[in-house]
Scaffold this active site. Structure first.
Site, PDB file in Angstrom:
ATOM      1  N   CYS A 149      -8.736  -9.902 -33.464  1.00 30.75           N
ATOM      2  CA  CYS A 149     -10.115 -10.384 -33.304  1.00 30.75           C
ATOM      3  C   CYS A 149     -11.166  -9.282 -33.335  1.00 30.75           C
ATOM      4  O   CYS A 149     -12.323  -9.536 -33.665  1.00 30.75           O
ATOM      5  CB  CYS A 149     -10.223 -11.203 -32.021  1.00 30.75           C
ATOM      6  SG  CYS A 149      -9.449 -10.423 -30.599  1.00 30.75           S
ATOM      7  N   HIS A 241     -17.085 -10.509 -29.465  1.00 28.12           N
ATOM      8  CA  HIS A 241     -16.824  -9.066 -29.401  1.00 28.12           C
ATOM      9  C   HIS A 241     -17.990  -8.314 -30.062  1.00 28.12           C
ATOM     10  O   HIS A 241     -18.318  -8.561 -31.237  1.00 28.12           O
ATOM     11  CB  HIS A 241     -15.546  -8.714 -30.161  1.00 28.12           C
ATOM     12  CG  HIS A 241     -14.279  -9.230 -29.529  1.00 28.12           C
ATOM     13  ND1 HIS A 241     -14.229  -9.794 -28.268  1.00 28.12           N
ATOM     14  CD2 HIS A 241     -13.000  -9.237 -29.998  1.00 28.12           C
ATOM     15  CE1 HIS A 241     -12.965 -10.124 -27.991  1.00 28.12           C
ATOM     16  NE2 HIS A 241     -12.214  -9.803 -29.023  1.00 28.12           N
TER      17      HIS A 241
HETATM   18  N1  LIG Z   1      -7.728 -14.873 -27.679  1.00 28.21           N
HETATM   19  C1  LIG Z   1      -8.182 -14.334 -28.799  1.00 28.21           C
HETATM   20  O1  LIG Z   1      -9.394 -14.105 -28.967  1.00 28.21           O
HETATM   21  C2  LIG Z   1      -7.228 -14.011 -29.916  1.00 28.21           C
HETATM   22  C3  LIG Z   1      -7.776 -13.574 -31.126  1.00 28.21           C
HETATM   23  C4  LIG Z   1      -6.922 -13.266 -32.193  1.00 28.21           C
HETATM   24  C5  LIG Z   1      -5.558 -13.403 -32.038  1.00 28.21           C
HETATM   25  N2  LIG Z   1      -5.044 -13.820 -30.832  1.00 28.21           N
HETATM   26  C6  LIG Z   1      -3.593 -13.984 -30.750  1.00 28.21           C
HETATM   27  O2  LIG Z   1      -3.336 -15.390 -30.737  1.00 28.21           O
HETATM   28  C7  LIG Z   1      -2.179 -15.689 -29.944  1.00 28.21           C
HETATM   29  C8  LIG Z   1      -2.551 -16.654 -28.830  1.00 28.21           C
HETATM   30  O3  LIG Z   1      -3.525 -16.026 -28.007  1.00 28.21           O
HETATM   31  P1  LIG Z   1      -4.212 -16.774 -26.782  1.00 28.21           P
HETATM   32  O4  LIG Z   1      -5.343 -15.904 -26.419  1.00 28.21           O
HETATM   33  O5  LIG Z   1      -4.466 -18.194 -27.146  1.00 28.21           O
HETATM   34  O6  LIG Z   1      -3.041 -16.680 -25.664  1.00 28.21           O
HETATM   35  P2  LIG Z   1      -2.741 -17.667 -24.421  1.00 28.21           P
HETATM   36  O7  LIG Z   1      -3.991 -18.281 -23.939  1.00 28.21           O
HETATM   37  O8  LIG Z   1      -1.951 -16.847 -23.498  1.00 28.21           O
HETATM   38  O9  LIG Z   1      -1.792 -18.827 -25.063  1.00 28.21           O
HETATM   39  C9  LIG Z   1      -0.451 -18.571 -25.429  1.00 28.21           C
HETATM   40  C10 LIG Z   1       0.224 -19.818 -25.984  1.00 28.21           C
HETATM   41  O10 LIG Z   1       1.582 -19.464 -26.302  1.00 28.21           O
HETATM   42  C11 LIG Z   1       2.450 -20.468 -25.728  1.00 28.21           C
HETATM   43  N3  LIG Z   1       3.749 -19.905 -25.345  1.00 28.21           N
HETATM   44  C12 LIG Z   1       4.007 -18.920 -24.454  1.00 28.21           C
HETATM   45  N4  LIG Z   1       5.339 -18.706 -24.336  1.00 28.21           N
HETATM   46  C13 LIG Z   1       5.938 -19.576 -25.187  1.00 28.21           C
HETATM   47  C14 LIG Z   1       7.303 -19.861 -25.527  1.00 28.21           C
HETATM   48  N5  LIG Z   1       8.330 -19.204 -24.953  1.00 28.21           N
HETATM   49  N6  LIG Z   1       7.539 -20.814 -26.463  1.00 28.21           N
HETATM   50  C15 LIG Z   1       6.533 -21.498 -27.038  1.00 28.21           C
HETATM   51  N7  LIG Z   1       5.218 -21.289 -26.734  1.00 28.21           N
HETATM   52  C16 LIG Z   1       4.916 -20.330 -25.834  1.00 28.21           C
HETATM   53  C17 LIG Z   1       1.713 -20.972 -24.489  1.00 28.21           C
HETATM   54  O11 LIG Z   1       2.233 -22.247 -24.141  1.00 28.21           O
HETATM   55  P3  LIG Z   1       2.339 -22.760 -22.597  1.00 28.21           P
HETATM   56  O12 LIG Z   1       0.967 -23.189 -22.198  1.00 28.21           O
HETATM   57  O13 LIG Z   1       3.288 -23.909 -22.694  1.00 28.21           O
HETATM   58  O14 LIG Z   1       2.833 -21.602 -21.781  1.00 28.21           O
HETATM   59  C18 LIG Z   1       0.281 -21.012 -25.019  1.00 28.21           C
HETATM   60  O15 LIG Z   1       0.069 -22.200 -25.731  1.00 28.21           O
HETATM   61  C19 LIG Z   1      -1.665 -14.327 -29.411  1.00 28.21           C
HETATM   62  O16 LIG Z   1      -0.660 -13.858 -30.266  1.00 28.21           O
HETATM   63  C20 LIG Z   1      -2.909 -13.448 -29.488  1.00 28.21           C
HETATM   64  O17 LIG Z   1      -2.624 -12.085 -29.596  1.00 28.21           O
HETATM   65  C21 LIG Z   1      -5.846 -14.139 -29.782  1.00 28.21           C
END
Ligand SMILES: NC(=O)c1ccc[n+]([C@@H]2O[C@H](COP(=O)([O-])OP(=O)(O)OC[C@H]3O[C@@H](n4cnc5c(N)ncnc54)[C@H](OP(=O)(O)O)[C@@H]3O)[C@@H](O)[C@H]2O)c1
Length: 348
Positions: A149, A241
């Site tokens: 991001c 950001h």
């Molecule tokens: N936030 C940002 O601005 C952003 C920007 C670019 C890229 N990203 C990337 O996008 C991805 C998601 O980020 P996020 O910020 O949305 O993170 P998050 O809020 O922590 O969400 C993580 C997700 O992964 C799922 N998960 C965790 N463990 C799992 C497992 N063992 N099996 C299946 N699902 C699982 C969770 O499900 P449960 O609810 O069931 O635990 C939840 O839906 C990451 O790789 C991050 O680096 C994020």
């Protein structure tokens, strides 16, 4: 046009929720499947989320009662948008691609693979040609990723400068929003505070930018030859950001030429893709803009805002860049990648 069925992996997280929000009433795609960990699976989306819904509007009605499934490749959809935690995303995304799904990933796991496009449609559409190498791994399915991001806003501002004047060196200091750390970001010790460290972020900004601004030569990625130094900070902002950037250029350019190159940059304009903003780069002339709270939603969160363009005392020019991290930096970026690939015939 019949809508294409899509699933969201990691639908309960910060980025997953943003996918859900952006895809409601969406012209080309229809959400038919939601998946997450076994902690969430088996319950309706509404129940699985409980109090974790973090966006301002309510959970959209079209998905509130969909039963959340586990991330197994038996979902009724053609495309999967992956917002999975990076601790699990790698193998799950591969399984889906092997089973014929078009996978659009937000996670870091496959971004630097030598057969995976790290795609920003406005920047490096020609990198899609590397997909022919993926056929050996996945057959009909594929994985396409979008950048980190903090990388995406930066690279969108750098691209027109590189094309027009040649980039030699880049210094960037980021001020990154809490939502960039996922749902866990909402409980950081950030009141009255700045955290001058984000695990792995500086390396991602430095290496992903070189892949994005590089070329494909003889079916291989040839990274851009630019020196880039990043310092990444977490600040007490909800979304968006902000980045302070200084650049050294190969060719001399005056301020008007720099502004013109940025303002005129919108190579997708003619395609009229549903998520593509116009203008792509919004130039702010006020001395104190861009600001996350006021400018992150320009172009429905898909535009990049640049301001404070001025001479740099060490390199050539310096400026501020802002982009919405969960829209242009994540879910919106993935959706635009899918739109482009649909438009180009990769998804039927
Ligand atoms: N936030 C940002 O601005 C952003 C920007 C670019 C890229 N990203 C990337 O996008 C991805 C998601 O980020 P996020 O910020 O949305 O993170 P998050 O809020 O922590 O969400 C993580 C997700 O992964 C799922 N998960 C965790 N463990 C799992 C497992 N063992 N099996 C299946 N699902 C699982 C969770 O499900 P449960 O609810 O069931 O635990 C939840 O839906 C990451 O790789 C991050 O680096 C994020």
């Amino acid at each position: 046009m019949e809508k294409i069925k899509v699933g969201i992996l990691g639908a309960t997280g910060m980025v997953g929720q943003r996918f859900v929000e952006l895809l409601q009433d969406y012209p080309w795609f229809e959400v038919t499947e939601l998946a997450a960990s076994e902690r969430s699976a088996g319950r309706s989306y509404k129940e699985a989320l409980g109090k974790r819904w973090s966006l301002s509007d309510k959970i959209p009605e079209n998905v509130a009662n969909i039963k959340v499934k586990e991330c197994k490749p038996n979902l009724d959809c053609k495309i999967v948008f992956s917002a999975l935690d990076s601790s699990v995303a790698g193998p799950i995304e591969e399984e889906f691609a092997k089973n014929g799904y078009a996978v659009f990933s937000n996670s870091k796991n496959h971004r630097m693979d030598d057969d995976v496009p790290l795609l920003i449609p406005e920047v490096n559409v020609e990198h899609l040609s590397i997909l022919k190498k993926q056929k050996e791994r996945f057959g009909k399915g594929f994985i396409v990723t979008n950048p980190n991001c903090a990388t995406i806003g930066l690279v969108m501002a750098l691209k027109p400068l590189d094309d027009n004047f040649g980039l030699k060196k880049v210094f960037v200091t980021t001020m990154q929003a809490l939502s960039g750390a996922g749902l866990a970001g909402l409980s950081l010790d950030i009141d009255d505070n700045v955290i001058p460290y984000i695990d792995g972020e500086e390396e991602k900004v430095e290496t992903e930018s070189m892949k994005l601004l590089g070329k494909i030569k003889n079916d291989k990625f040839s990274f851009a030859d630019i020196k880039i130094s990043a310092q990444c900070n977490r600040v007490n902002v909800k979304d968006g950001h902000l980045e302070a950037v200084s650049v050294e250029l190969d060719k001399k350019a005056d301020l008007g030429q720099i502004k013109g190159a940025l303002k005129n940059f919108n190579p997708l304009k003619e395609l009229n893709l549903p998520s593509a903003p116009n203008p792509l780069i919004v130039l702010k002339e006020e001395v104190d803009r861009p600001q996350p709270k006021h400018d992150r939603s320009l172009g429905n969160g898909m535009a990049v805002t640049v301001g404070r363009i001025r001479k740099c005392n060490i390199l050539d020019y310096r400026f501020s860049v802002l982009s919405h991290n969960t829209i242009r930096g994540a879910a919106g970026a993935s959706i635009l990648n899918a739109e482009l690939m649909k438009f180009k015939g990769y998804i039927e």
